[in-house]
Design an enzyme around this catalytic site. Structure first.
Site, PDB file in Angstrom:
ATOM      1  N   CYS A 147       5.844  -7.764  -0.920  1.00 29.36           N
ATOM      2  CA  CYS A 147       4.357  -8.031  -1.069  1.00 29.36           C
ATOM      3  C   CYS A 147       4.640  -9.270  -2.101  1.00 29.36           C
ATOM      4  CB  CYS A 147       3.183  -7.191  -1.131  1.00 29.36           C
ATOM      5  SG  CYS A 147       1.338  -8.234  -1.123  1.00 29.36           S
ATOM      6  N   CYS A 150       1.096  -9.409  -4.480  1.00 28.99           N
ATOM      7  CA  CYS A 150       0.575  -8.232  -4.513  1.00 28.99           C
ATOM      8  C   CYS A 150       2.041  -8.621  -6.508  1.00 28.99           C
ATOM      9  CB  CYS A 150       1.038  -7.546  -4.492  1.00 28.99           C
ATOM     10  SG  CYS A 150       0.170  -7.312  -2.625  1.00 28.99           S
ATOM     11  N   ASP A 151       2.813  -8.817  -6.058  1.00 29.77           N
ATOM     12  CA  ASP A 151       3.673  -8.231  -7.237  1.00 29.77           C
ATOM     13  C   ASP A 151       4.485  -9.383  -8.027  1.00 29.77           C
ATOM     14  OD1 ASP A 151       3.347  -5.689  -6.933  1.00 29.77           O
ATOM     15  OD2 ASP A 151       5.038  -5.838  -5.267  1.00 29.77           O
TER      16      ASP A 151
END
Length: 336
Positions: A147, A150-151
């Site tokens: 992701c 996300c990261d």
């Protein structure tokens, strides 16, 4: 100590335990529906708590200015649901009968539970390349992720060389997103042209920070505590090479956890639960609701999953308050 034993007849059963499932449980419990959650038994790639259980740092979930680890966030949500009376069973649901009223669910350990309403929150499983070091470094926070949104903004990836594996629109979106933080982004694709839409492919190819390794597959991920590089194999010549990278983002898709729903509720061609009513969590079966990544093939974020978990609990509560299955039966008789 709370008795988590299923009753003969439940008001609402929640299947799944990620952000969507636990949020649905909090709302359902506070509405005094005494929800029963089947949080899942766990497998090699999916454990109770969902994909966030494999995420070390979560910086984009509101309310945590310093960030929070994925497992910590899920354990807090779980505890909050329990605080209001949620009961939890650590098993999978392997079969459902939505023809009967109340609905009948069968668990992986042979339990049979009847329920007036169901909330499906089983999420989706990220597709991985399938390499031992890839899985190990993904679970340990060693620079491997599925992701980018996300990261990708984490400090560990700033101004570094990051690799994206994939050739579809998701891979292009991830690569372009990562250019905001990375020094360079390398897209690794097994063919000599992308599967992505023309406009997305052109955006990626024209970006000054992006380069492409064509006709390559990743055969190994290098690094002990953190990723240091990749071993690539040329799909045309078989030639093996290595490249140094500081992060790997796998963007080859997700698989929704809907096998047990096949033929029971309407599913999209890609396997995600079909949502027939806009801005509602109703499925094709009255009394069965879906939330989180199992029905969301677009946003796929923890916060949006939690939001739909709230919606599903409210939808279930209102459906039950208006007579639930009994009202549905009267409607069918009237229509007939």
């Amino acid at each position: 100590m709370m008795d988590n034993t299923p009753r003969e007849h439940e008001r609402v059963v929640i299947i799944g335990s990620g952000p969507a499932g636990w949020t649905a449980a909090v709302y359902a419990a506070r509405a005094q529906l005494e929800p029963l959650v089947f949080e899942g038994a766990g497998s090699r790639t999916m454990i109770p708590g969902g994909q966030l259980m494999f995420t070390t740092e979560v910086e984009n979930y509101p309310g945590f200015k310093e960030g929070v680890t994925g497992p910590e966030l899920m354990m807090e949500m779980r505890a909050q649901a329990q605080r209001f009376g949620t009961r939890i069973v650590t098993e999978d649901i392997v079969d459902v009968d939505f023809e009967q009223r109340p609905f009948v669910l069968k668990s992986s350990r042979g339990k049979e539970v009847r329920a007036d309403s169901i909330i499906v929150a089983t999420g989706a499983n990220a597709k991985w390349i399938g390499l031992p070091n890839e899985e190990r470094l993904a679970q340990s926070g060693g620079g491997v992720s599925a992701c980018a949104v996300c990261d990708g903004a984490l400090p560990a990836f700033r101004n570094k060389v990051l690799a994206v594996v994939g050739g579809g629109d998701s891979a292009m979106e991830d690569a372009i997103y990562l250019t905001k933080f990375a020094g360079e982004v390398v897209i690794i694709h097994r063919r000599d042209e992308f599967r992505a839409s023309k406009i997305m492919a052109e955006r990626a190819l024209s970006h000054e920070k992006i380069r492409v390794e064509w006709n390559k597959v990743v055969t190994d991920v290098l690094g002990d505590d953190a990723i240091t590089g990749l071993v690539l194999e040329d799909t045309a010549t078989g030639e093996v090479s290595e490249i140094a990278v500081d992060g790997l983002f796998v963007a080859i898709g997700h698989t929704p956890n809907t096998d047990f729903l096949e033929g029971k509720v309407a599913l999209k061609p890609n396997g995600y639960v079909e949502m027939p009513v806009a801005w509602r969590t109703n499925t094709s079966v009255p009394g069965v609701f879906a939330c989180g990544d199992v029905m969301d093939d677009y946003y796929k974020q923890a916060i949006s999953a939690a939001g739909t978990g709230c919606m599903a609990a409210l939808d279930a509560e209102r459906w039950l308050a208006h007579g639930g299955a009994e009202a549905h039966a009267h409607e069918e008789v009237a229509a007939g």
